[in-house]
Design an enzyme around this catalytic site. Structure first.
Site: not given
Ligand SMILES: *Cc1c(COP(=O)(O)O)cnc(C)c1O
Length: 389
Positions: A191
Site C-alpha cells: 500500500k
Molecule cells: C489491502 C486491502 C485490505 C486489507 O488490508 P490488510 O491491512 O491487509 O488487512 C482491505 N481492503 C482493500 C481494498 C485492500 O486493498
C-alpha cells in the site's frame, strides 16, 4: 529472480530503520507512546477527529462494522472489485452481504446503481445497515453521490480507503469522513504507506471512536468514569464488550510514523509514474485509467484493460507474456462473489456485469515509488510488444 519487477513494493529509508530501532531500544514495544503519535500523524494528514490504529485494515473493517452495530439479520453491501476483507468483515459480524456493480470507467461502486438498488430494497424492506464503498486503485469513489443515496435511507457508510491514503475528493483528503461514518486505511507493504502489517479506522464521531478503541483491545476499559465498580484498586479494569486483540505494536507504528513524512512524495512519484504510462500507452489497444474530475488519486495501482476486440492476443496471453518477461503483473481483483466461499453462499456469475467484464480485461502494472525509469521503460516496452496490433 534477476530483473523481476514486482507490481508493488515498500520504500524503506535509513530514517525508517532508525525509527524502528529506537522503539526496540525503548521501554515499550507495544502500548507505548508511538501508536498514539502515529494516530495523530494520520489524523492531521486526513483531517479526521479520531484515528484508531490496529494490526490490519481487515481488523479495522471488522471493528468499524461492530461499532455500527452490524450483526445477524443485517446486511452490508460493498463493491465486487475489492479484496475479500471488505466483505468478510460483515460476515465476521454474522451479517449477510451483497454487491453493487461498479461504474465502467472508474471501477468504483456506481452511485446510480446503488441508488436504484437502495430504492428497491426500501420497497421490499431489505435495506442494508451499512455500505462499504472501496476507493479502487487509490481513486476516491463519488462519495458525495454515494452519501446522498445512502443517507436518504438512513444507511451508514464505511469507506474502504485501503488504497487511498494521500488521495483526495473535491480537494479534501480521503479519510476526513465528510461523506462517511468511518474510513479505513491499510498499511500493508504494497500500500501507499506501510507499517509491515497495520490499519487505521478514522472517524469524526466520538462514540464510534470509543467503541472501536474498546473492540481493539478485548472490550476492556480502565477509564474511571466508565467503571461500574469504583475504587476497587489500582489493578482494576472491566470488560464491558466482547472485543479482540487487534492492537498495533509501537514497532509497527514507528515505521508508519516515519513513512508518513514521505506521504506527499510517495503520491507525487506515483502520479508521475502514472503520467508516463498514460503517455506511452496512448496509441495502443488498451484502456488506461480514467480519472473522475472530483478525485485526486493516490495511485496505489495502475490498471490497464486489454481491448479484446483490438489487441493481437487474449488478456490471458498478454498477462502470461508479461509474467514470463519478468514483469510482476497482477489482477485486482477477482470479483469477490465469484470466490468459492461466496458461491457456496448462493452468489452466481452475472451478478455484476461491469465488474465481470473488468475482470476479463484488467492487468495491474508495476507501480511503486522506487521503480527506476529504466524499469518502467522495460514495462512499457513489454506491454507494447504484448498487445501490438
Ligand atoms: C489491502 C486491502 C485490505 C486489507 O488490508 P490488510 O491491512 O491487509 O488487512 C482491505 N481492503 C482493500 C481494498 C485492500 O486493498
Amino acid at each position: 529472480m534477476a530483473g523481476y519487477i514486482p507490481y508493488g513494493r515498500q520504500s524503506i529509508t535509513e530514517a525508517d530503520i532508525a525509527a524502528v530501532v529506537d522503539v526496540l531500544e525503548s521501554d515499550f514495544l507495544t502500548q507505548g507512546p508511538v501508536v498514539p503519535a502515529f494516530e495523530e500523524a494520520v489524523k492531521a494528514q486526513c483531517g479526521a477527529k479520531h484515528g484508531i490504529a490496529v494490526n490490519s485494515a481487515t481488523s479495522a473493517l471488522h471493528i468499524a462494522c461492530m461499532a455500527l452495530d452490524v450483526g445477524p439479520g443485517d446486511s452490508v453491501w460493498t463493491s465486487p472489485l475489492t479484496f475479500v476483507a471488505s466483505s468478510n468483515a460483515a460476515l465476521y459480524c454474522g451479517a449477510s452481504v451483497d454487491f453493487v456493480d461498479v461504474d465502467p470507467r472508474t471501477y468504483n461502486m456506481c452511485p446510480e446503481k446503488l441508488a436504484r438498488k437502495l430504492d428497491k430494497a426500501a420497497e421490499q424492506g431489505t435495506l442494508p445497515k451499512v455500505i462499504i464503498p472501496v476507493h479502487l486503485t487509490g481513486q476516491s469513489c463519488d462519495m458525495a453521490a454515494i452519501h446522498a443515496a445512502a443517507s436518504r435511507h438512513g444507511v451508514r457508510i464505511i469507506e474502504d480507503a485501503s488504497h487511498a491514503i494521500g488521495g483526495c475528493f473535491r480537494g479534501e483528503p480521503v479519510g476526513n469522513c465528510r461523506y462517511s461514518d468511518i474510513a479505513v486505511f491499510s498499511f500493508h507493504p504494497v500500500k501507499i504507506v506501510t507499517t509491515g502489517e497495520g490499519g487505521m479506522a478514522m472517524t469524526n464521531d466520538a462514540r464510534l471512536a470509543e467503541m472501536m478503541a474498546l473492540y481493539r483491545s478485548h472490550g476492556i476499559t480502565r477509564d474511571p468514569d466508565l467503571l461500574q465498580q469504583q475504587d476497587a484498586g489500582p489493578w482494576y479494569y472491566e470488560q464491558h464488550h466482547l472485543g479482540y486483540n487487534y492492537r498495533m505494536t509501537d514497532i509497527n507504528a514507528a515505521l508508519g510514523l516515519s513513512q508518513m513524512e514521505r506521504l506527499q512524495a510517495f503520491v507525487e512519484r506515483r502520479r508521475a509514474i502514472a503520467a508516463t504510462y498514460d503517455e506511452a500507452f496512448a496509441g495502443l489497444p488498451i484502456t488506461t485509467p480514467w480519472q473522475h474530475a472530483d478525485a485526486g488519486s493516490a495511485w496505489h495501482l495502475y490498471v490497464i484493460r486489454v481491448d479484446r476486440s483490438r489487441a493481437s492476443q487474449s488478456h490471458r496471453a498478454v498477462f502470461d507474456e508479461l509474467r514470463s518477461a519478468g514483469i510482476g503483473v497482477n489482477l485486482h481483483y477477482i470479483p469477490v462473489y465469484l470466490q468459492p466461499y461466496y458461491r457456496q453462499l448462493g452468489f452466481e456469475p452475472g451478478l455484476c456485469p461491469n465488474a465481470e467484464s473488468y475482470y476479463a480485461e484488467a492487468i495491474s502494472l508495476p507501480m511503486f515509488p522506487s521503480i527506476t525509469d529504466e524499469q518502467q521503460q522495460e514495462v512499457i516496452a513489454e506491454v507494447s510488444k504484448a498487445v501490438a496490433l
